[in-house]
Design an enzyme around this catalytic site. Structure first.
Site, mmCIF file in Angstrom:
data_model
loop_
_atom_site.group_PDB
_atom_site.id
_atom_site.type_symbol
_atom_site.label_atom_id
_atom_site.label_comp_id
_atom_site.label_asym_id
_atom_site.label_seq_id
_atom_site.Cartn_x
_atom_site.Cartn_y
_atom_site.Cartn_z
ATOM 1 N N GLU A 77 0.758 -1.275 0.034
ATOM 2 C CA GLU A 77 -0.137 -0.157 -0.054
ATOM 3 C C GLU A 77 0.920 1.222 0.166
ATOM 4 O O GLU A 77 1.949 1.286 0.726
ATOM 5 C CB GLU A 77 -0.854 0.070 1.406
ATOM 6 C CG GLU A 77 -1.929 0.997 1.145
ATOM 7 C CD GLU A 77 -2.595 1.328 0.127
ATOM 8 O OE1 GLU A 77 -3.254 0.328 -0.503
ATOM 9 O OE2 GLU A 77 -2.300 2.355 -0.643
ATOM 10 N N CYS A 125 6.092 4.575 9.394
ATOM 11 C CA CYS A 125 6.874 3.567 8.437
ATOM 12 C C CYS A 125 8.326 3.903 7.730
ATOM 13 O O CYS A 125 9.165 2.980 7.766
ATOM 14 C CB CYS A 125 5.885 3.545 7.219
ATOM 15 S SG CYS A 125 4.614 2.461 7.655
ATOM 16 N N GLY A 134 8.367 11.695 10.189
ATOM 17 C CA GLY A 134 7.719 10.963 11.101
ATOM 18 C C GLY A 134 6.963 9.922 10.541
ATOM 19 O O GLY A 134 6.988 9.829 9.426
ATOM 20 N N ARG A 178 13.996 16.382 -13.742
ATOM 21 C CA ARG A 178 14.443 15.119 -13.198
ATOM 22 C C ARG A 178 14.379 15.249 -11.598
ATOM 23 O O ARG A 178 14.457 13.944 -11.112
ATOM 24 C CB ARG A 178 15.911 15.159 -13.614
ATOM 25 C CG ARG A 178 16.404 15.042 -14.871
ATOM 26 C CD ARG A 178 17.595 15.133 -15.617
ATOM 27 N NE ARG A 178 18.093 16.708 -15.081
ATOM 28 C CZ ARG A 178 19.512 16.956 -15.212
ATOM 29 N NH1 ARG A 178 20.618 16.272 -15.676
ATOM 30 N NH2 ARG A 178 19.899 17.910 -14.726
ATOM 31 N N ALA A 180 10.424 2.657 -2.324
ATOM 32 C CA ALA A 180 9.601 3.601 -2.274
ATOM 33 C C ALA A 180 9.814 4.650 -1.286
ATOM 34 O O ALA A 180 10.123 5.812 -1.246
ATOM 35 C CB ALA A 180 8.348 3.483 -2.884
ATOM 36 N N LYS A 205 8.288 -1.750 -2.385
ATOM 37 C CA LYS A 205 7.688 -0.910 -1.423
ATOM 38 C C LYS A 205 8.629 -0.286 -0.349
ATOM 39 O O LYS A 205 8.535 0.861 0.008
ATOM 40 C CB LYS A 205 6.685 -1.663 -0.540
ATOM 41 C CG LYS A 205 6.186 -1.200 0.688
ATOM 42 C CD LYS A 205 5.241 0.026 0.247
ATOM 43 C CE LYS A 205 4.936 0.809 1.691
ATOM 44 N NZ LYS A 205 4.221 1.913 1.394
HETATM 45 P P1 NAD Z 1 -1.989 -0.569 12.892
HETATM 46 O O1 NAD Z 1 -0.922 -0.715 13.930
HETATM 47 O O2 NAD Z 1 -2.665 0.924 12.509
HETATM 48 O O3 NAD Z 1 -3.073 -1.587 12.554
HETATM 49 C C1 NAD Z 1 -2.489 -3.060 12.651
HETATM 50 C C2 NAD Z 1 -3.938 -3.952 13.205
HETATM 51 O O4 NAD Z 1 -3.454 -5.226 13.077
HETATM 52 C C3 NAD Z 1 -3.928 -3.371 14.532
HETATM 53 O O5 NAD Z 1 -5.449 -2.983 14.879
HETATM 54 C C4 NAD Z 1 -3.695 -4.946 15.276
HETATM 55 O O6 NAD Z 1 -4.676 -4.983 16.493
HETATM 56 C C5 NAD Z 1 -4.262 -5.850 14.059
HETATM 57 N N1 NAD Z 1 -3.644 -7.008 14.455
HETATM 58 C C6 NAD Z 1 -2.341 -7.562 14.675
HETATM 59 N N2 NAD Z 1 -2.279 -8.854 14.589
HETATM 60 C C7 NAD Z 1 -3.585 -9.233 14.278
HETATM 61 C C8 NAD Z 1 -3.926 -10.685 14.051
HETATM 62 N N3 NAD Z 1 -3.109 -11.695 14.139
HETATM 63 N N4 NAD Z 1 -5.270 -10.804 13.972
HETATM 64 C C9 NAD Z 1 -6.398 -9.641 13.920
HETATM 65 N N5 NAD Z 1 -5.826 -8.326 14.183
HETATM 66 C C10 NAD Z 1 -4.218 -8.300 14.268
HETATM 67 O O7 NAD Z 1 -0.987 -0.685 11.252
HETATM 68 P P2 NAD Z 1 -1.180 0.175 9.996
HETATM 69 O O8 NAD Z 1 -0.523 1.598 9.985
HETATM 70 O O9 NAD Z 1 -2.586 0.017 9.431
HETATM 71 O O10 NAD Z 1 0.089 -0.670 9.250
HETATM 72 C C11 NAD Z 1 -0.194 -1.831 8.892
HETATM 73 C C12 NAD Z 1 0.982 -2.324 7.573
HETATM 74 O O11 NAD Z 1 0.941 -1.475 6.571
HETATM 75 C C13 NAD Z 1 2.309 -2.226 8.219
HETATM 76 O O12 NAD Z 1 2.903 -3.161 7.579
HETATM 77 C C14 NAD Z 1 2.803 -0.768 7.622
HETATM 78 O O13 NAD Z 1 4.227 -0.822 7.368
HETATM 79 C C15 NAD Z 1 2.074 -0.743 6.465
HETATM 80 N N6 NAD Z 1 1.661 0.644 5.898
HETATM 81 C C16 NAD Z 1 0.913 1.678 6.608
HETATM 82 C C17 NAD Z 1 0.814 2.629 6.081
HETATM 83 C C18 NAD Z 1 0.293 3.926 6.935
HETATM 84 O O14 NAD Z 1 0.039 4.930 6.420
HETATM 85 N N7 NAD Z 1 0.055 3.683 8.012
HETATM 86 C C19 NAD Z 1 1.080 2.935 4.727
HETATM 87 C C20 NAD Z 1 1.520 1.984 3.972
HETATM 88 C C21 NAD Z 1 1.854 0.795 4.331
HETATM 89 C C1 UGA Z 2 4.544 7.651 3.756
HETATM 90 C C2 UGA Z 2 4.487 7.583 2.309
HETATM 91 O O1 UGA Z 2 4.345 8.976 1.695
HETATM 92 C C3 UGA Z 2 3.444 6.611 1.593
HETATM 93 O O2 UGA Z 2 3.569 6.516 0.051
HETATM 94 C C4 UGA Z 2 3.677 5.252 2.384
HETATM 95 O O3 UGA Z 2 2.569 4.293 1.760
HETATM 96 C C5 UGA Z 2 3.694 5.290 3.852
HETATM 97 O O4 UGA Z 2 4.571 6.443 4.157
HETATM 98 C C6 UGA Z 2 3.761 4.101 4.681
HETATM 99 O O5 UGA Z 2 4.421 2.921 4.022
HETATM 100 O O6 UGA Z 2 3.554 4.210 5.833
HETATM 101 P P1 UGA Z 2 3.006 8.892 5.525
HETATM 102 O O7 UGA Z 2 4.157 8.465 6.405
HETATM 103 O O8 UGA Z 2 1.651 8.817 5.829
HETATM 104 O O9 UGA Z 2 3.452 8.373 4.054
HETATM 105 O O10 UGA Z 2 3.189 10.487 5.198
HETATM 106 P P2 UGA Z 2 3.887 11.404 4.342
HETATM 107 O O11 UGA Z 2 3.297 12.302 3.673
HETATM 108 O O12 UGA Z 2 5.039 10.509 3.428
HETATM 109 O O13 UGA Z 2 5.147 12.064 5.366
HETATM 110 C C7 UGA Z 2 5.881 11.345 6.246
HETATM 111 C C8 UGA Z 2 6.725 12.509 7.164
HETATM 112 O O14 UGA Z 2 7.517 13.227 6.290
HETATM 113 C C9 UGA Z 2 5.702 13.487 7.836
HETATM 114 O O15 UGA Z 2 6.446 13.789 9.197
HETATM 115 C C10 UGA Z 2 5.867 14.624 7.045
HETATM 116 O O16 UGA Z 2 5.588 15.793 7.652
HETATM 117 C C11 UGA Z 2 7.458 14.769 6.580
HETATM 118 N N1 UGA Z 2 7.463 15.308 4.917
HETATM 119 C C12 UGA Z 2 6.860 15.312 4.029
HETATM 120 C C13 UGA Z 2 8.499 16.416 5.300
HETATM 121 O O17 UGA Z 2 9.074 16.608 6.163
HETATM 122 N N2 UGA Z 2 8.684 17.070 4.053
HETATM 123 C C14 UGA Z 2 7.921 16.789 2.805
HETATM 124 O O18 UGA Z 2 8.341 17.301 1.824
HETATM 125 C C15 UGA Z 2 6.981 15.667 2.809
#
Ligand code: NAD
Ligand code: UGA
Length: 478
Positions: A168, A279, A276, A263, A226, A223
């Site tokens: 994602e 991820c 912050g 570029r 990226a 992933k």
């Molecule tokens: P999260 O902590 O918000 O949610 C994860 C959920 O999974 C929790 O509610 C937890 O209780 C549940 N869980 C864990 N083990 C379980 C099990 N065995 N059965 C049922 N439920 C269970 O995490 P998130 O931010 O949604 O991230 C999930 C994944 O997606 C991570 O690998 C993260 O790196 C990835 N990801 C996160 C983001 C983001 O913006 N947060 C974006 C892209 C990818």
């Molecule tokens: C990031 C990626 O942008 C997503 O593509 C990815 O799916 C996700 O991580 C993930 O794997 O969890 P996210 O962390 O939600 O998304 O938010 P961002 O917009 O990327 O910002 C991350 C941090 O960088 C924030 O603290 C933000 O304030 C900071 N940031 C972002 C900067 O300081 N400067 C910028 O120009 C952009």
């Protein structure tokens, strides 16, 4: 292989919003989001949409449209896996805190637990989709768990599996927009039919040319790569901001100048208090671990520097605040604007505010913290320190001095600024850009400082109000 029933394990920041958009775009598919956490599920089912566990612009409206129709939230993990023909694994994959790879490798115990649950309960043919961000070659582990327990259960129904990687790319705060209109959807896998079944789901709203298919390992690694590239841009621009401050250059002008080069591109060049979010750090450290594991120390060092720079940069900001406030913040009231790791989310994971506030508390400052969406109870967990609500009742600055190193939450920005020596803006919430600095200036103690770590406040208006200003990367300010 047309998918009619989806089960998503994990109702967090990814599972909740992603499945909400799937349900909205695919009314013909029944979607069940399950989680171990009962309170979270009950909040997803709450009629009061302000109680949803995730704050995302536009999410409430979708939940209202789809919940109870083809989108359901429950703790019935067994039944929902049994009924599904596609299972998404969307659970947390944090950094390991102990054992081999502690501090760098991803802790896959939740993913493994999911694979075991699917192996135990799935019936018939089931496509298992990795939605969580995982180290390259995790699919191998999932497949071995699924295949090793294929026989001897499930009411004699033959159970077979395919595993796909579908990482994602949504960013918090813009999750719905990103999900509805993604730059690309990535599907990694080996089995043509399984890939087709997931592609068909996305094709309900994503143009076919934006759906990329690769082998499963490329998808997993893409992933991590990226996120590493995005985070690297932020560390790069933040490193230059420090140089701007000492040379008279302005980071916004530098960003504009370099970003106009097609570029390089203009996105992700905003200097701030350091990246912050749950991820970036975790995924880069995971990449570092993988490079070390595969005997590539130079590659590990290259990417680890991105995380080191980020940490250094956050402490740089705390140190300069202390320096500007005459070398000490002991007993001084500081108003903190923003605790979320970016605007438009209630998520505080790895927020720069945590380290900066901890540093200031350590130095003896008294913090009045404001954030439009983060709850005081979350701040208390992040700072590992209870809120002292009595601080809000103290009107005389001389009495406040006795509470060094304490903090409280203050909803009202004007009250937070009353008698404060400094205002530190750490999250770029829109309402902070509309502050009346003349009014604020009258309330603060002199000499008063404004620290704008996001570069979103009008420099002219702050200076007009006779406040001292530090703005990230602005070398024209003294
Ligand atoms: P999260 O902590 O918000 O949610 C994860 C959920 O999974 C929790 O509610 C937890 O209780 C549940 N869980 C864990 N083990 C379980 C099990 N065995 N059965 C049922 N439920 C269970 O995490 P998130 O931010 O949604 O991230 C999930 C994944 O997606 C991570 O690998 C993260 O790196 C990835 N990801 C996160 C983001 C983001 O913006 N947060 C974006 C892209 C990818
Ligand atoms: C990031 C990626 O942008 C997503 O593509 C990815 O799916 C996700 O991580 C993930 O794997 O969890 P996210 O962390 O939600 O998304 O938010 P961002 O917009 O990327 O910002 C991350 C941090 O960088 C924030 O603290 C933000 O304030 C900071 N940031 C972002 C900067 O300081 N400067 C910028 O120009 C952009």
């Amino acid at each position: 292989m047309r998918i009619k029933n989806i089960c998503c394990i994990g109702a967090g920041y990814v599972g909740g919003p992603t499945m909400a958009v799937f349900a909205d775009k695919c009314p013909h598919i029944q979607i069940e989001v399950v989680d171990l956490n009962e309170e979270k599920i009950s909040n997803w089912n709450n009629k009061d949409l302000t109680k949803l566990p995730v704050y995302e612009p536009g999410l409430g409206e979708i939940i209202q449209r789809c919940r109870g129709r083809n989108l359901h939230f429950s703790n019935s993990i067994k039944e929902k896996i049994e009924a599904a023909d596609m299972v998404f694994i969307s659970v947390n994959t944090p950094t390991k805190t102990k054992g081999i790879g502690a501090g760098k490798a991803s802790d896959l115990k939740w993913v493994e637990a999911c694979a075991r649950q699917v192996a135990k309960y799935a019936k018939g043919h089931t496509v298992v989709v990795e939605k969580s961000t995982l180290p390259v070659r995790t699919a191998e582990t999932i497949m071995s768990i699924l295949h090793s327990s294929k026989s001897g259960h499930n009411d004699n129904m033959q159970t077979t599996f395919n595993v796909l990687s579908n990482p994602e790319f949504l960013a918090e705060g813009t999750a719905i927009k990103d999900l509805e209109n993604p730059d690309r959807v990535l599907i990694g896998g080996e089995n043509h039919d399984a890939i087709k079944s997931l592609t068909e789901i996305y094709q309900n709203w994503v143009p076919k040319n934006k759906i990329l298919t690769t082998n499963i390992w490329s998808s997993e690694l893409a992933k991590l790569t990226a996120n590493a590239f995005l985070a690297q841009r932020i560390s790069s621009i933040n490193s230059i901001s420090a140089l701007c401050e000492t040379t008279g250059a302005d980071i916004r002008e530098v960003s504009r100048a370099i970003g106009s080069d097609s570029r390089i591109g203009s996105k992700f060049l905003d200097s701030g208090p350091g990246f912050g979010g749950s991820c970036f750090k975790k995924d880069i450290l995971n990449l570092v671990y993988l490079a070390e594991y595969f005997g590539l120390p130079e590659i590990a060092n290259f990417w680890e520097a991105v995380v080191h720079l980020n940490k250094w940069h956050q402490h740089r900001i705390s140190k300069l605040i202390v320096k500007k406030l005459l070398g000490t913040v002991i007993g001084k009231k500081i108003c903190i604007l923003g605790f979320a790791f970016k605007a438009n989310t209630n998520d505080t994971r790895e927020s720069a505010s945590i380290n900066i506030c901890k540093d200031l508390i350590e130095e003896g400052a008294i913090l009045f913290i404001n954030d439009p969406k983060v709850r005081p109870s979350q701040i208390s967990i992040d700072l590992d320190k209870e809120e002292n609500t009595n601080l809000k009742k103290i009107k005389d600055q001389n009495f406040l001095n006795n509470y060094e190193g304490e903090w409280c939450f203050e909803k009202n920005i004007l009250s937070a600024a009353e008698g404060a020596d400094a205002i530190v803006l750490l999250t770029e919430w829109e309402n902070y850009t509309k502050i009346d600095w003349i009014d604020i200036g009258r309330r603060m103690r002199k000499p008063s400082w404004v620290f704008d770590s996001r570069s979103v406040i009008s420099k002219e208006k702050v200076l007009e109000a006779n406040l001292n200003l530090w703005k990230i990367g602005d070398g024209t300010l003294k």
